[in-house]
Design a protein around this motif. Structure first.
Motif, short mmCIF file in Angstrom:
data_model
loop_
_atom_site.label_atom_id
_atom_site.label_comp_id
_atom_site.label_asym_id
_atom_site.label_seq_id
_atom_site.Cartn_x
_atom_site.Cartn_y
_atom_site.Cartn_z
N ASP A 1 -1.93 -3.01 -9.01
CA ASP A 1 -3.14 -3.81 -9.06
C ASP A 1 -4.33 -2.92 -8.61
OD1 ASP A 1 -4.75 -5.74 -10.16
OD2 ASP A 1 -4.66 -6.51 -8.07
N ARG A 2 -4.05 -2.34 -7.45
CA ARG A 2 -5.24 -1.37 -6.68
C ARG A 2 -5.54 -0.18 -7.21
NH1 ARG A 2 -3.37 -0.54 -0.87
NH2 ARG A 2 -5.25 0.77 -0.79
N SER B 1 1.50 -5.40 -6.53
CA SER B 1 0.05 -5.32 -5.89
C SER B 1 -0.43 -3.97 -5.62
CB SER B 1 0.35 -6.07 -4.47
OG SER B 1 -0.91 -5.94 -3.63
N ASP C 1 -11.40 -2.88 -11.43
CA ASP C 1 -11.29 -4.04 -10.78
C ASP C 1 -11.90 -5.12 -11.78
OD1 ASP C 1 -11.68 -6.25 -9.03
OD2 ASP C 1 -12.00 -5.04 -7.38
N ARG D 1 -3.21 -11.24 -5.41
CA ARG D 1 -2.03 -10.20 -5.57
C ARG D 1 -0.91 -10.53 -5.20
NH1 ARG D 1 -5.93 -5.60 -2.98
NH2 ARG D 1 -7.69 -5.37 -4.92
N GLY D 2 0.11 -10.34 -6.08
CA GLY D 2 1.66 -10.31 -5.80
C GLY D 2 2.13 -11.81 -5.81
N ARG E 1 -8.86 -13.49 -6.31
CA ARG E 1 -7.78 -12.54 -6.53
C ARG E 1 -6.67 -12.99 -5.45
NH1 ARG E 1 -9.31 -7.19 -8.20
NH2 ARG E 1 -7.81 -6.43 -6.63
N ASP F 1 -5.79 -9.35 0.46
CA ASP F 1 -5.47 -10.64 -0.03
C ASP F 1 -6.19 -11.77 0.66
OD1 ASP F 1 -3.94 -9.68 -2.17
OD2 ASP F 1 -2.12 -9.97 -1.15
#
Length: 641
Positions: free
Chosen positions: A456-457, A453, A461, A376-377, A374, A471
């Motif tokens: 995404d949370r 990000s 999942d 993120r961002g 993963r 991250d």
């Protein structure tokens, strides 16, 4: 029995273990058979390379034989006895397999798939014994060699309806060339000569189940193998091979996807019996100067039934292109040795944001290593890390799982210090890789990346095997346990009669009308601040206190319909009702039908006691589908009566 008699021998069990048809070593490779064969055999060939600078040659070719050079009638009689045993035990799977084997042996012609290598050391002494007679044993001359479990030797048997493979090798010893040959069949325990016989038998010198050497090797085999001159090497003859459509392309895909590094280095060349498509493109050898053509051919020949294989070949092509340039970064690690990392980003072409890990031999091990999944961002990227040091590769070998597709420190058994060393090394190298990726793949607009990000949370999942902790991949907390930190599991509680749904929630931070379309804003405490929730209630809006929570995770429960697992960390102490709201176009809608589920009992999410740093986990279910929606999880302090 003559000491020089050539034939099949299945030793008596002597009252010991009597194996059935379902051999676990063979079953391990029962899925992608051709692909497993290519990966396992080529890895063994690379590990046995005779010298640096001379490429290992591997060939996959068909041999159709009419002569009875392996005591076919004797093997057929044994298979009939196994068939009788299987029927007596009402083992339908074994019965069907032995009936097919008997039919194949009743035909005049039999097809073999020959897998041969040259410019290798050949097999002598304990390496030969480990291959044929020592299950679970792996012997290598080189430190950091690929195989470590001794299981890969079973892969060829999955492609033989006769469960029979023949082995030939030529090696140098004391300045002289030696040849050795033996056959092996893995059937099932059966009766013969008035006693129970083992499931595994051998073709060769009957006395002692010994291999044959030199001039005593069947001429049918020597005639083919002599084409390699006096070069050392090893061949497998897989008996009764079925030519299923596309087998050549499946092998080629696995070769290109797993060994593009070795092919690029010039340490490996692979020849495959050409299919019509390969002949039309004049593609036979896979080597450094035509690998681009192979990628083009294999990617054009993709279809919906090979989605995973298509992804693998696409990723390999990108990795191969990436390796053409200079490394982005290099590191000397005190446990893993010299590590080289290549990274590229793109704002135009979609990249899969994957990290490949490659051993020194040029074999790609994984693109799904926990801690490197993963990102993120980050902008789209692709990266590959190659471990060059012998000592580092030895440590990695110990952590490699039997499928050779992931590094798992817990595979190091009975040595806690070495396991911890491996775990720390993987953590250290993962952190370094993530930091180097961040340097080149960080977004140009940090706020937008942060907003994505946070979104995404909220989503279910898709990579639950990743560590918690954001991250960075810090810590070693992995699902399904949800981590080593203290865990508070919800228990069924009595609920007061006639519960009232929570009132609409108003928050102190920001304008609730902003950033409501599939995004989430971050308040000054660093937790997610939700827009105003809309509940189906007529109560008047008022300020409601909530406790700070973060690190929220929502994971689908495998095998469970309409069930998710929820986890979060508490940052304040108190008793709260857990409120789950579904994100709509511009509002958050509470789901009054969502309830906690544990051991088959459902109960409301009320009166949960929270303590700082505790991780709370529970399963949820609902009256209507939950689906892949965005969620907001809040810990709302109940109103005083």
């Amino acid at each position: 029995m003559s000491s020089g008699e050539l034939g099949w021998h299945f030793p008596p069990t002597g009252g010991g273990v009597a194996m059935g048809y379902n051999d676990p070593g063979i079953a391990h490779f029962g899925g992608a058979r051709e692909q497993s064969l290519a990966r396992e055999t080529i890895q063994n060939s690379l590990d046995a390379a005779a010298s640096i600078g001379t490429p290992v040659d591997v060939a996959f070719e068909l041999q159709v034989r009419e002569d009875d050079w392996f005591a076919k009638r004797e093997l057929a009689a044994t298979i009939q006895r196994c068939l009788t045993e299987a029927k007596a035990r009402q083992d339908d799977k074994a019965s069907q397999a032995f009936e097919e084997a008997a039919q194949l042996l009743g035909k005049t012609r039999l097809t073999f798939l020959r897998v041969a290598d040259w410019h290798t050391t050949g097999l002598r002494g304990e390496k030969w014994d480990a291959l044929l007679k020592r299950p679970g044993v792996s012997v290598h001359d080189q430190r950091g060699a690929g195989g470590s479990w001794g299981i890969g030797k079973n892969a060829p048997f999955t492609l033989s309806p006769l469960r029979t493979v023949f082995y030939w090798t030529r090696f140098e010893e004391n300045g002289r060339a030696h040849e050795r040959f033996q056959g092996k069949a893995v059937l099932m325990a059966h009766e013969s000569g008035g006693e129970e016989r083992q499931s595994t038998g051998f073709f060769g010198l009957v006395d002692g189940c010994r291999a044959v050497d030199g001039e005593t090797i069947p001429s049918a085999v020597r005639g083919v193998e002599s084409g390699g001159g006096q070069r050392s090497g090893t061949s497998l003859w897989i008996a009764g091979f079925r030519e299923q459509d596309g087998w050549q392309e499946r092998i080629a895909r696995r070769v290109a996807a797993s060994f593009f590094g070795a092919i690029r280095d010039g340490t490996l060349t692979v020849t495959i019996e050409p299919s019509e498509g390969m002949q039309a493109r004049e593609l036979i050898d896979i080597k450094a100067d035509n690998l681009e053509e192979w990628f083009d051919y294999l990617q054009q020949g993709s279809d919906a039934a090979q989605d995973d294989e298509d992804d693998d070949i696409d990723d390999a092509h990108r990795f191969w292109e990436l390796l053409q340039g200079e490394p982005t970064a290099e590191r000397q690690d005190h446990d893993l040795g010299h590590c080289r990392l290549w990274v590229t980003v793109s704002d135009d072409a979609a990249l899969p944001s994957k990290v490949g890990l490659m051993r020194k031999t040029g074999m790609l091990i994984t693109t799904r290593q926990p801690g490197l999944i993963r990102f993120r961002g980050m902008r789209d990227f692709i990266a590959i890390c190659r471990f060059e040091g012998d000592e580092g590769n030895e440590l990695l070998r110990k952590m490699e799982n039997p499928r050779h597709d992931q590094f798992e420190p817990e595979r190091i058994e009975n040595d806690p210090k070495e396991e911890q060393r491996g775990r720390a090394a993987l953590k250290r190298i993962s952190d370094w890789i993530r930091e180097e990726i961040r340097k080149v793949a960080a977004p140009d607009v940090p706020m937008e990346a942060a907003r994505l990000s946070e979104l995404d949370r909220l989503l279910p999942d898709v990579a639950p095997e990743e560590p918690f902790g954001g991250d960075s991949g810090d810590g070693d907390e992995r699902e399904p346990s949800f981590g080593a930190a203290p865990v508070v599991k919800l228990k069924p509680r009595r609920r007061p009669p006639a519960p009232v749904p929570p009132d609409p929630v108003e928050y102190d931070d920001g304008d609730p009308g902003e950033d409501t379309e599939l995004t989430a804003t971050t308040n000054r405490e660093g937790s997610v601040a939700e827009p105003e929730s809309v509940y189906s209630t007529s109560h008047t809006s008022q300020k409601r206190k909530r406790l700070l929570i973060d690190d929220v995770r929502l994971v689908p429960v495998q095998g469970g319909a309409n069930r998710f697992r929820v986890s979060f960390r508490a940052r304040e102490s108190g008793v709260a009702d857990i409120v789950l709201a579904e994100a709509g176009d511009s509002t958050l809608v509470s789901r009054d039908d969502v309830r906690a589920s544990q051991d088959g009992v459902t109960f409301p999410l009320t009166g949960v006691e929270l303590r700082p740093a505790d991780r709370v986990e529970f399963e949820i279910t609902a009256g209507s589908p939950l689906g892949e929606r965005a969620w907001v999880v809040s810990a709302v302090v109940p109103e005083m009566p």
